[in-house]
Every structure is written in structure tokens, then in C-alpha cells.
Design a protein around this motif. Structure first.
Motif, PDB file in Angstrom:
ATOM      1  N   PHE A 107     -12.234  27.262  70.187  1.00 15.72           N
ATOM      2  CA  PHE A 107     -11.562  28.105  71.169  1.00 15.72           C
ATOM      3  C   PHE A 107     -10.136  27.618  71.397  1.00 15.72           C
ATOM      4  CE2 PHE A 107     -16.065  28.274  72.050  1.00 15.72           C
ATOM      5  CZ  PHE A 107     -16.293  29.633  72.153  1.00 15.72           C
ATOM      6  N   SER A 108      -9.249  28.543  71.742  1.00 16.80           N
ATOM      7  CA  SER A 108      -7.863  28.210  72.036  1.00 16.80           C
ATOM      8  C   SER A 108      -7.781  27.481  73.377  1.00 16.80           C
ATOM      9  CB  SER A 108      -7.025  29.488  72.095  1.00 16.80           C
ATOM     10  OG  SER A 108      -5.774  29.214  72.676  1.00 16.80           O
ATOM     11  N   VAL A 109      -7.323  26.244  73.343  1.00 22.65           N
ATOM     12  CA  VAL A 109      -7.198  25.450  74.564  1.00 22.65           C
ATOM     13  C   VAL A 109      -6.196  26.099  75.512  1.00 22.65           C
ATOM     14  CG1 VAL A 109      -6.471  23.229  75.502  1.00 22.65           C
ATOM     15  CG2 VAL A 109      -7.863  23.308  73.444  1.00 22.65           C
ATOM     16  N   VAL A 110      -5.105  26.609  74.979  1.00 23.58           N
ATOM     17  CA  VAL A 110      -4.075  27.235  75.821  1.00 23.58           C
ATOM     18  C   VAL A 110      -4.660  28.451  76.550  1.00 23.58           C
ATOM     19  CG1 VAL A 110      -1.855  28.430  75.804  1.00 23.58           C
ATOM     20  CG2 VAL A 110      -2.163  26.351  74.462  1.00 23.58           C
ATOM     21  N   ASP A 111      -5.464  29.261  75.846  1.00 26.00           N
ATOM     22  CA  ASP A 111      -6.092  30.418  76.492  1.00 26.00           C
ATOM     23  C   ASP A 111      -7.052  29.984  77.592  1.00 26.00           C
ATOM     24  OD1 ASP A 111      -4.693  32.012  74.737  1.00 26.00           O
ATOM     25  OD2 ASP A 111      -6.435  32.525  73.496  1.00 26.00           O
ATOM     26  N   ASP A 143      -4.852  29.852  86.174  1.00 22.44           N
ATOM     27  CA  ASP A 143      -4.000  30.977  86.570  1.00 22.44           C
ATOM     28  C   ASP A 143      -2.519  30.614  86.443  1.00 22.44           C
ATOM     29  OD1 ASP A 143      -6.090  32.738  87.101  1.00 22.44           O
ATOM     30  OD2 ASP A 143      -6.320  31.963  89.131  1.00 22.44           O
ATOM     31  N   SER A 144      -2.210  29.697  85.534  1.00 16.05           N
ATOM     32  CA  SER A 144      -0.830  29.291  85.295  1.00 16.05           C
ATOM     33  C   SER A 144      -0.052  30.443  84.668  1.00 16.05           C
ATOM     34  CB  SER A 144      -0.803  28.084  84.354  1.00 16.05           C
ATOM     35  OG  SER A 144       0.510  27.783  83.964  1.00 16.05           O
ATOM     36  N   LYS A 145       1.202  30.619  85.086  1.00 16.93           N
ATOM     37  CA  LYS A 145       2.046  31.648  84.500  1.00 16.93           C
ATOM     38  C   LYS A 145       2.482  31.259  83.087  1.00 16.93           C
ATOM     39  CE  LYS A 145       3.786  33.424  88.852  1.00 16.93           C
ATOM     40  NZ  LYS A 145       2.965  34.592  88.937  1.00 16.93           N
ATOM     41  N   ASN A 146       2.498  29.961  82.798  1.00 13.50           N
ATOM     42  CA  ASN A 146       2.877  29.470  81.477  1.00 13.50           C
ATOM     43  C   ASN A 146       1.856  28.406  81.040  1.00 13.50           C
ATOM     44  OD1 ASN A 146       4.084  28.640  79.149  1.00 13.50           O
ATOM     45  ND2 ASN A 146       6.092  28.293  80.047  1.00 13.50           N
ATOM     46  N   PRO A 147       0.679  28.834  80.563  1.00  9.97           N
ATOM     47  CA  PRO A 147      -0.359  27.857  80.210  1.00  9.97           C
ATOM     48  C   PRO A 147       0.037  26.918  79.079  1.00  9.97           C
ATOM     49  CG  PRO A 147      -1.023  30.072  79.562  1.00  9.97           C
ATOM     50  CD  PRO A 147       0.240  30.201  80.354  1.00  9.97           C
ATOM     51  N   ARG A 148       0.913  27.350  78.185  1.00 10.42           N
ATOM     52  CA  ARG A 148       1.357  26.474  77.093  1.00 10.42           C
ATOM     53  C   ARG A 148       2.142  25.288  77.665  1.00 10.42           C
ATOM     54  NH1 ARG A 148       1.120  27.399  71.953  1.00 10.42           N
ATOM     55  NH2 ARG A 148       0.795  29.623  72.267  1.00 10.42           N
ATOM     56  N   ASP A 149       3.010  25.538  78.633  1.00 12.31           N
ATOM     57  CA  ASP A 149       3.767  24.476  79.283  1.00 12.31           C
ATOM     58  C   ASP A 149       2.836  23.564  80.078  1.00 12.31           C
ATOM     59  OD1 ASP A 149       6.273  23.189  80.046  1.00 12.31           O
ATOM     60  OD2 ASP A 149       5.833  23.966  82.061  1.00 12.31           O
ATOM     61  N   TYR A 150       1.871  24.143  80.774  1.00 15.08           N
ATOM     62  CA  TYR A 150       0.888  23.372  81.543  1.00 15.08           C
ATOM     63  C   TYR A 150       0.134  22.425  80.608  1.00 15.08           C
ATOM     64  CZ  TYR A 150      -2.921  22.485  84.855  1.00 15.08           C
ATOM     65  OH  TYR A 150      -3.833  21.900  85.687  1.00 15.08           O
ATOM     66  N   TRP A 151      -0.365  22.941  79.469  1.00 14.06           N
ATOM     67  CA  TRP A 151      -1.109  22.130  78.516  1.00 14.06           C
ATOM     68  C   TRP A 151      -0.220  21.036  77.932  1.00 14.06           C
ATOM     69  CZ3 TRP A 151      -5.395  20.161  77.403  1.00 14.06           C
ATOM     70  CH2 TRP A 151      -5.699  19.681  76.140  1.00 14.06           C
ATOM     71  N   TYR A 152       1.039  21.342  77.648  1.00 13.58           N
ATOM     72  CA  TYR A 152       1.974  20.351  77.128  1.00 13.58           C
ATOM     73  C   TYR A 152       2.113  19.185  78.104  1.00 13.58           C
ATOM     74  CZ  TYR A 152       6.441  18.233  75.894  1.00 13.58           C
ATOM     75  OH  TYR A 152       7.435  17.330  75.580  1.00 13.58           O
ATOM     76  N   ARG A 153       2.251  19.502  79.391  1.00 10.30           N
ATOM     77  CA  ARG A 153       2.415  18.455  80.398  1.00 10.30           C
ATOM     78  C   ARG A 153       1.142  17.628  80.594  1.00 10.30           C
ATOM     79  NH1 ARG A 153       7.196  19.349  83.418  1.00 10.30           N
ATOM     80  NH2 ARG A 153       8.137  21.335  82.842  1.00 10.30           N
ATOM     81  N   VAL A 154      -0.016  18.250  80.479  1.00 10.15           N
ATOM     82  CA  VAL A 154      -1.292  17.529  80.595  1.00 10.15           C
ATOM     83  C   VAL A 154      -1.433  16.550  79.440  1.00 10.15           C
ATOM     84  CG1 VAL A 154      -3.799  17.787  80.446  1.00 10.15           C
ATOM     85  CG2 VAL A 154      -2.489  19.291  81.935  1.00 10.15           C
ATOM     86  N   LYS A 155      -1.134  16.989  78.231  1.00 13.23           N
ATOM     87  CA  LYS A 155      -1.248  16.112  77.061  1.00 13.23           C
ATOM     88  C   LYS A 155      -0.270  14.956  77.143  1.00 13.23           C
ATOM     89  CE  LYS A 155      -0.392  18.758  73.684  1.00 13.23           C
ATOM     90  NZ  LYS A 155      -0.173  19.334  72.360  1.00 13.23           N
ATOM     91  N   LYS A 156       0.908  15.221  77.681  1.00 13.22           N
ATOM     92  CA  LYS A 156       1.968  14.205  77.751  1.00 13.22           C
ATOM     93  C   LYS A 156       1.645  13.117  78.790  1.00 13.22           C
ATOM     94  CE  LYS A 156       6.930  14.057  77.575  1.00 13.22           C
ATOM     95  NZ  LYS A 156       8.163  14.736  77.882  1.00 13.22           N
ATOM     96  N   GLY A 157       0.998  13.517  79.881  1.00 13.87           N
ATOM     97  CA  GLY A 157       0.740  12.614  80.994  1.00 13.87           C
ATOM     98  C   GLY A 157      -0.304  11.642  80.746  1.00 13.87           C
TER      99      GLY A 157
END
Length: 51
Positions: free
Chosen positions: A26-30, A37-51
Motif C-alpha cells: 500500500f502507498s504509505v503517503v496515501d 487529514d494532512s493537506k500535504n501528506p507527502r511533506d508530512y511523511w517526509y518529516r516523519v522519516k527525517k525525525g
């Protein structure tokens, strides 16, 4: 491999069936978008992975 769109609480989730492994992927971003309910889930996922 078989591509399908799944629906989770009204959100489309991209998925792929792997016949060899007999598993769904499954697509993690989806999923992040559906759960947060993030407006930009790709950015949210990027920040989670980075942290």
C-alpha cells in the motif's frame, strides 16, 4: 502484479498485489493522508522519516 485502488474512510489508497510474495503493498503517503487529514501528506511523511 495487480494494481488496485482501495477506499478507506472515503480516501483512495493505491495498492499493488504481488503474486510471487502473495502480499498487498500500500502507498504509505496515501495512508498518511487518510489517517492525518494532512493537506500535504507527502511533506508530512517526509518529516516523519527525517525525525
Amino acid at each position: 502484479m495487480n494494481n488496485e485502488i482501495k477506499i478507506f474512510e472515503g480516501n483512495q489508497i493505491c495498492s499493488i498485489w504481488d503474486n510471487e510474495q502473495e502480499e498487498w503493498y500500500f502507498s504509505v503517503v496515501d495512508i498518511v493522508g487518510a489517517l492525518t487529514d494532512s493537506k500535504n501528506p507527502r511533506d508530512y511523511w517526509y518529516r516523519v522519516k527525517k525525525g
